[in-house]
Design an enzyme around this catalytic site. Structure first.
Site, PDB file in Angstrom:
ATOM      1  CG  ASP A 311      -2.210   0.765   0.986  1.00  0.00           C
ATOM      2  OD1 ASP A 311      -2.264   1.568   0.041  1.00  0.00           O
ATOM      3  OD2 ASP A 311      -3.168   0.574   1.759  1.00  0.00           O
ATOM      4  CD  GLU A 511      -7.622   5.847   3.934  1.00  0.00           C
ATOM      5  OE1 GLU A 511      -6.769   5.443   3.138  1.00  0.00           O
ATOM      6  OE2 GLU A 511      -8.831   5.916   3.638  1.00  0.00           O
TER       7      GLU A 511
END
Length: 822
Positions: A311, A511
């Site tokens: 990621d 997020e």
């Protein structure tokens, strides 16, 4: 459809302790997938030949993915980079409203024609609820809605439609689905999860993968109208302490097996070609660096031969690593570094490391083979140049009628009716309905995060032709039946309505921004509750609709509303809710089918609502949802909440320091603290080198006028804040300020324990060197990190001014950078 239930064991007899890296996983207790993607000998021979021809530099470049904002097509071709992505805040020329043609042209520009030895580049995107970075695409309801709908066929159909729209723009790969089992509703990615129930997540995740990629073993698998997936984030990202993204997963190995691993087993059975590692850690070790998870479990025990993708700079968060130096991630089993802006330095450092390490050379070869296998399965070479593919440029498929109707179906099936006192619903189409609330006619609240940008939000008007807000849906339905719709966003009226429809909603988030410390709806702001109270006091019944990325404590609205609907994040066809709310032509009367994918909290601090507790039962249990015909008497619930708004990322706003931020005026003679309540006649530093008074910036006293008579410092302080993940995620310091001369100022961030005299020069930058975006001065947090600042313990923002400097300070906050802003 693969069955996840057949592969998940009953709670195994394991010790209740977490694994802190001091012992291996108990692999005998971890069930295995019932099936994996079949091996193709011809394909394996082909990629082995490709590997044998590659130089060391080409191998390393093949396992690196760079972002469009940080690499040019020419650089990608020169260095033979293996993969490209557009991050959530990246777009052609930094424009979120870029046309689909511009997107296709951009993707095509990275393609390199060549002979047998040329390895095609792969292009990835975050298409998490439709092709959600593209203006004009179908923005489907988020995964939390699909968890409420519980319809596998619907989920697969959305995957099919999403894959087609991605293919229209020439892209190859979507970083979805999220198969997290979300356990703490404070997590800002709760809406990306289907549910807190591992079986439901497993079934829906597999259904989405089949929609995106096709059925394994059929001619259509990964065909021209399909894209590769990436099940994410492996493993346990939905159960971090405090719901904090990228945190420590707080559970024993037994729970990892029965809850968090189950969806990945189902994903592998469904044919997942890639799995993305999580930022989170377990046992104190980050998943990007856990060999026992990425290699021993995933690749060996489960025999997953697909790509293990990293990621966004996640490799750089490991101990001893940086985004441009991270051998431990490769050693652990990561096959692709997502190095959006660090690709060049990472490429160089990794080449140097591998050149002298035979063991790392073997690991690199395995990673490259997995990347080549990933591309070969997708048939990139055969599909050819993006603009020449069968669906490329068929822009009429973006947001087409068939996909819009599919989205409308998902909206209707996912709305959950929590209250319907005296069967007020459905409303008669002949009534006068007053609609209020910003979300009623604004798509950003209905779509949530990951819509055109990472955090979502903004003015979407004109960007999604064929979309329908709830207001537009109600107007169409009611006008066709002789009724009347009025719209007053703030809930005022002149002609008394028969009923009020009040649309409440969270501001969009993803997020970080979405991670919260309370489940209360809009803590500290009772404005929306007052609107409902005004109707009730006038004897006007209220139907409340809530747009949210998670269940919220909203008891005052539940008590006062005659009907209450949890619509979650319905997307660009929010108007389909009118088919449930209003009876009459032209559509038949649809009934509610949605059931809660998470329990609903009874308290604003009911963070463990997903866990069974004899002490505090949820207000509504998992699976709750009324039909229109259900007659359930409402019992008034408590309205007590101690939740207060607290956002440590907002430093100064509306004329005062926010949350726990405090302000001091410092000069050579000492410091004086400013009281938050009011400046009254102003404030000054001890030697009066610095003077502050309230000022107006479009509103009364919503800013500070700061005047320097001599060198001095305005210091805004807070208990230590961990901003390392925000720095990695391209957050910036935004200063909304007005000054005649930016060269008069230095802006610094200091760690706790630092002093202005000793440390400010080290950790500060000239305001004149910041990027200006309108009235905002924008300084990326990475620039402070590059100065050596420990981003894990930031505690001060310091504005240093010199003699006769002046500044109007309106707002200071940390937020994601807008593409192209800095």
């Amino acid at each position: 459809m693969p069955s996840a239930t057949s592969t998940v064991l009953v709670e195994p007899p394991l010790e209740p302790a977490s694994n802190f890296g001091d012992r291996p996983l108990s692999l005998a207790h971890w069930p295995k997938p019932l099936q994996n993607l079949p091996s193709d000998p011809a394909l394996e021979a082909q990629i082995a030949k490709q590997l044998a021809r590659m130089s060391l530099a080409e191998k390393v470049a093949q396992i690196i993915q760079a972002d469009i904002a940080a690499i040019t097509p020419e650089e990608a071709k020169t260095y033979k980079i293996g993969a490209i992505l557009n991050g959530g805040n990246s777009a052609p020329n930094g424009r979120f409203d870029a046309s689909a043609q511009e997107w296709l042209n951009l993707v095509d520009s990275f393609w390199e024609d060549g002979g047998e030895t040329t390895i095609p580049i792969i292009f990835g995107t975050d298409a998490v609820h439709g092709h959600s970075n593209i203006a004009g695409a179908t923005i489907f309801p988020h995964n939390i809605n699909l968890g409420a709908a519980r319809d596998l066929e619907l989920t697969t159909a959305i995957g099919i439609a999403t894959a087609k729209e991605i293919a229209v723009t020439g892209m190859d790969w979507t970083f979805s689905p999220t198969v997290a089992v979300a356990k703490d509703l404070r997590w800002g990615r709760t809406y990306e999860a289907f549910s807190c129930d591992p079986d439901l997540v497993s079934r829906l995740g597999a259904a989405m993968i089949i929609g995106l990629q096709g059925d394994v073993g059929t001619a259509g698998f990964l065909g021209p109208d399909k894209v590769a997936c990436a099940a994410k984030h492996f493993l346990g990202d939905g159960a971090t302490k405090g719901g904090r993204d990228q945190g420590e997963t707080d559970c024993a190995e037994a729970e990892l097996i029965t809850h968090h691993a189950a969806p990945y087993i189902a994903a592998i059975e469904a044919g997942a070609t890639a799995i993305m590692a999580s930022f989170s850690s377990w046992g104190g070790q980050g998943m990007h660096g856990r060999h026992d998870m990425l290699t021993t479990l995933l690749k060996q025990h489960w025999q997953f031969d697909g790509l293990v993708a990293g990621d966004w700079n996640g490799h750089g968060q490991l101990p001893g690593a940086t985004p441009s130096f991270a051998p431990k991630a490769l050693e652990a089993g990561l096959d692709m570094y997502m190095a959006p802006d660090s690709w060049s330095a990472l490429l160089s450092s990794t080449i140097d490391l591998v050149a002298t390490d035979p063991a790392l050379q073997l690991r690199l070869d395995d990673a490259v083979l997995r990347m080549l296998r990933f591309k070969a399965r997708l048939g990139l070479k055969e599909k050819g140049r993006p603009t020449k593919r069968p669906l490329a440029g068929q822009f009429e498929l973006l947001g087409c009628g068939e996909h819009r109707e599919l989205a409308r179906r998902a909206v209707r099936q996912s709305a959950v009716l929590l209250k319907n006192e005296a069967q007020i619903l459905p409303l008669s189409g002949s009534q006068h309905v007053l609609v209020c609330g910003r979300g009623a006619d604004e798509l950003d609240l209905a779509c949530g995060g990951w819509t055109l940008s990472w955090q979502g939000g903004g003015d979407f008007k004109g960007l999604f032709p064929g979309s329908q807000t709830l207001l537009e849906g109600l107007q169409a339905k009611i006008s066709a039946n002789g009724g009347k719709v009025s719209f007053e966003p703030n809930g005022h009226w002149q002609d008394r309505p028969d009923v009020a429809v009040v649309v409440l909603g969270e501001e969009p988030y993803a997020e970080f921004r979405g991670d919260c410390d309370t489940l209360a709806y809009r803590p500290g702001d009772a404005t929306d509750y007052h609107v409902i109270e005004r109707f009730v006091e006038a004897g006007i019944p209220v139907v409340t609709i809530l747009y949210s990325g998670r269940p919220l404590w909203i008891n005052p609205a539940l008590n006062k509303s005659s009907a209450f609907i949890a619509a979650f994040l319905p997307g660009t066809q929010a108007g389909a809710l009118a088919d449930l709310i209003v009876s009459g032509t032209p559509e038949p009367q649809f009934d509610f089918q949605g059931r809660l994918p998470f329990p609903w909290p009874a308290y604003s601090d009911h963070f463990d609502v997903c866990a069974e507790s004899p002490m505090r039962a949820p207000l509504f249990p998992f699976g709750f949802g009324l039909k229109l015909s259900d007659k359930v008497a409402w019992q008034t619930v408590h309205e007590l909440s101690n939740a207060k708004k607290h956002d440590p990322l907002t430093i100064f706003d509306r004329g005062v320091p926010q949350g726990d931020w405090t302000a001091e005026l410092v000069d050579a003679a000492g410091s004086s603290q400013i009281k938050k309540t009011s400046l009254l006649g102003g404030a000054a530093s001890p030697a009066r080198a610095l003077n502050v008074r309230p000022a107006d910036y479009g509103q009364q006293e919503n800013a500070w006028s700061v005047q320097w008579a001599n060198e001095a410092w305005l210091c805004l302080s807070h208990p230590s804040i961990h901003l390392a993940r925000e720095a990695n995620a391209d957050y910036a310091l935004y200063l909304l300020a007005v000054t005649d001369n930016a060269r008069d100022f230095r802006i610094g961030l200091l760690p706790d324990g630092a002093s202005i005299g000793a440390d400010l020069t080290r950790f500060s930058l000239k305001l004149a060197d910041a990027t200006q975006l309108g009235s905002d001065y924008v300084i990326p947090l990475k620039r402070f990190a590059d100065l050596g600042l420990d981003m894990s313990r930031v505690s001060q923002l310091v504005i240093q001014g010199r003699e006769k400097a002046n500044l109007l300070l309106v707002k200071a906050h940390f937020a994601p950078m807008v593409a192209g802003s800095a």
